[in-house]
Design an enzyme around this catalytic site. Sequence first.
Site: not given
Length: 186
Positions: A46, A51, A88-89, A130-131, A134
């Site tokens: 995702g 990000q 997380c990226l 999670h997204e 963000h």
Amino acid sequence: MSVQEIRLFGDPVLTSPAEPVLHFDKEIRTLVADLTETMHDAPGAGLAAPQIGVPLRVFVWDCDDSEGHLINPTLDLSSEMQDGEEGCLSFPGMSYETPRAFRAVAKGFNMHGEPIVIEGTELLARCLQHETDHLDGIVFIDRLSPTERKLAMKEIRESEWFGIATESGAAPKIKVSPHNTFGLGL
Ligand code: ZN
């Protein structure tokens, strides 16, 4: 459409609330394409617009045989919870047991401005939460217990990438092995 640089924790864009999308125009379609390509390149499960440095309420996902994008999302969550590792990226190489609702129903819009509903349990539910976080300037370590969060902050301070991410105005350029996110890069 092109792969964009993924911002790392320490970049203020990750801890600021994103703005709703008002116009479903070509720019939004390009943003969705860039997010999708960047997510697959990472690879991750995702990716949210902040990000890649874009403060708009847009994210993409590709997990549990489900792939898509969602704009201006709102979430309905089950009271039943799940445990599981989450990464997380924007936090390369880190993962922590992160409590999340077991089931999530996300309502929002596609890139054409049409209303859509995405429903998921387990990993997909985790991803949707999670997204959406963000987009509110919330990162996954904010969801940890105070003790776990302290451990996470220590790991971040000791990480190779953190210094680079916090240098004023410097865009971090670190390519970390995708294996480090255990396939949980969100
Ligand atoms: Zn993330």
